[in-house]
Design a protein around this motif. Sequence first.
Motif, PDB file in Angstrom:
ATOM      1  N   PHE A  98       6.242   9.838  18.257  1.00  0.00           N
ATOM      2  CA  PHE A  98       6.589   9.243  19.547  1.00  0.00           C
ATOM      3  C   PHE A  98       7.146   7.831  19.373  1.00  0.00           C
ATOM      4  N   PRO A  99       8.343   7.724  18.777  1.00  0.00           N
ATOM      5  CA  PRO A  99       8.940   6.390  18.646  1.00  0.00           C
ATOM      6  C   PRO A  99       9.194   5.802  20.031  1.00  0.00           C
ATOM      7  N   GLN A 100       8.975   4.497  20.163  1.00  0.00           N
ATOM      8  CA  GLN A 100       9.077   3.845  21.467  1.00  0.00           C
ATOM      9  C   GLN A 100      10.378   3.060  21.649  1.00  0.00           C
ATOM     10  N   CYS A 101      11.328   3.217  20.726  1.00  0.00           N
ATOM     11  CA  CYS A 101      12.649   2.642  20.926  1.00  0.00           C
ATOM     12  C   CYS A 101      13.659   3.446  20.113  1.00  0.00           C
ATOM     13  N   GLY A 102      14.910   3.380  20.524  1.00  0.00           N
ATOM     14  CA  GLY A 102      15.955   4.148  19.860  1.00  0.00           C
ATOM     15  C   GLY A 102      16.148   3.778  18.403  1.00  0.00           C
ATOM     16  N   PHE A 103      15.980   2.495  18.079  1.00  0.00           N
ATOM     17  CA  PHE A 103      16.166   2.048  16.698  1.00  0.00           C
ATOM     18  C   PHE A 103      15.069   2.610  15.791  1.00  0.00           C
ATOM     19  N   SER A 131       0.801  -1.228   0.000  1.00  0.00           N
ATOM     20  CA  SER A 131       0.000   0.000   0.000  1.00  0.00           C
ATOM     21  C   SER A 131       0.833   1.278   0.000  1.00  0.00           C
ATOM     22  N   ALA A 132       2.127   1.180   0.305  1.00  0.00           N
ATOM     23  CA  ALA A 132       2.957   2.383   0.402  1.00  0.00           C
ATOM     24  C   ALA A 132       4.293   2.140  -0.292  1.00  0.00           C
ATOM     25  N   ASP A 133       4.799   3.176  -0.967  1.00  0.00           N
ATOM     26  CA  ASP A 133       6.108   3.060  -1.608  1.00  0.00           C
ATOM     27  C   ASP A 133       7.208   2.853  -0.573  1.00  0.00           C
ATOM     28  N   VAL A 134       7.070   3.540   0.558  1.00  0.00           N
ATOM     29  CA  VAL A 134       8.040   3.409   1.649  1.00  0.00           C
ATOM     30  C   VAL A 134       7.241   3.148   2.920  1.00  0.00           C
ATOM     31  N   LEU A 135       7.515   2.019   3.549  1.00  0.00           N
ATOM     32  CA  LEU A 135       6.762   1.613   4.737  1.00  0.00           C
ATOM     33  C   LEU A 135       7.726   1.164   5.814  1.00  0.00           C
ATOM     34  N   LEU A 136       7.516   1.685   7.010  1.00  0.00           N
ATOM     35  CA  LEU A 136       8.345   1.308   8.160  1.00  0.00           C
ATOM     36  C   LEU A 136       7.472   0.661   9.224  1.00  0.00           C
ATOM     37  N   PHE A 137       7.767  -0.603   9.525  1.00  0.00           N
ATOM     38  CA  PHE A 137       7.177  -1.251  10.686  1.00  0.00           C
ATOM     39  C   PHE A 137       8.050  -0.842  11.858  1.00  0.00           C
ATOM     40  N   MET A 138       7.445  -0.235  12.872  1.00  0.00           N
ATOM     41  CA  MET A 138       8.224   0.353  13.959  1.00  0.00           C
ATOM     42  C   MET A 138       7.504   0.198  15.284  1.00  0.00           C
ATOM     43  N   LYS A 139       8.224   0.516  16.360  1.00  0.00           N
ATOM     44  CA  LYS A 139       7.622   0.566  17.687  1.00  0.00           C
ATOM     45  C   LYS A 139       7.288   2.016  17.972  1.00  0.00           C
ATOM     46  N   GLY A 140       5.982   2.304  18.074  1.00  0.00           N
ATOM     47  CA  GLY A 140       5.537   3.664  18.305  1.00  0.00           C
ATOM     48  C   GLY A 140       5.136   4.341  17.002  1.00  0.00           C
ATOM     49  N   THR A 141       5.153   5.660  17.040  1.00  0.00           N
ATOM     50  CA  THR A 141       4.756   6.466  15.884  1.00  0.00           C
ATOM     51  C   THR A 141       5.906   7.410  15.533  1.00  0.00           C
ATOM     52  N   PRO A 142       5.859   8.017  14.337  1.00  0.00           N
ATOM     53  CA  PRO A 142       6.927   8.957  13.982  1.00  0.00           C
ATOM     54  C   PRO A 142       7.104  10.079  15.006  1.00  0.00           C
TER      55      PRO A 142
END
Length: 109
Positions: free
Chosen positions: A28-33, A15-26
């Motif tokens: 409020f990211p929930q981890c340093g990585f 569904s997206a050209d660039v997609l990031l599976f992450m912890k948290g949101t852009p």
Amino acid sequence: MSDDAQTRIATAVKSADVLLFMKGTPLFPQCGFSSRAIAILDHLGVEYATVDVLQDPAIRAGIKEYSDWPTIPQLYVGGEFVGGSDIMMEMYEAGELLELLDQKGIAHA
């Protein structure tokens, strides 16, 4: 992994050209990585979508099987798995992430 989670992951990746599976949101990211991955994408000036794996245990477990990659965040560009934040950083520093965006015809700053 449930077929439902697999289907939802595949749909998100397409569904997206660039997609990031992450912890948290852009914001409020929930981890340093995850924070580092967002910083790289923001610096490149590329539009991207995110999936917060903390909101859905099935997606959190399923994405690791989907990509055969053990950690989160995970970046997909043009439907293809790129890697986690360490690989993103290496590719960014080498100019390879920008090259990949250009190859896929994805606009960036």
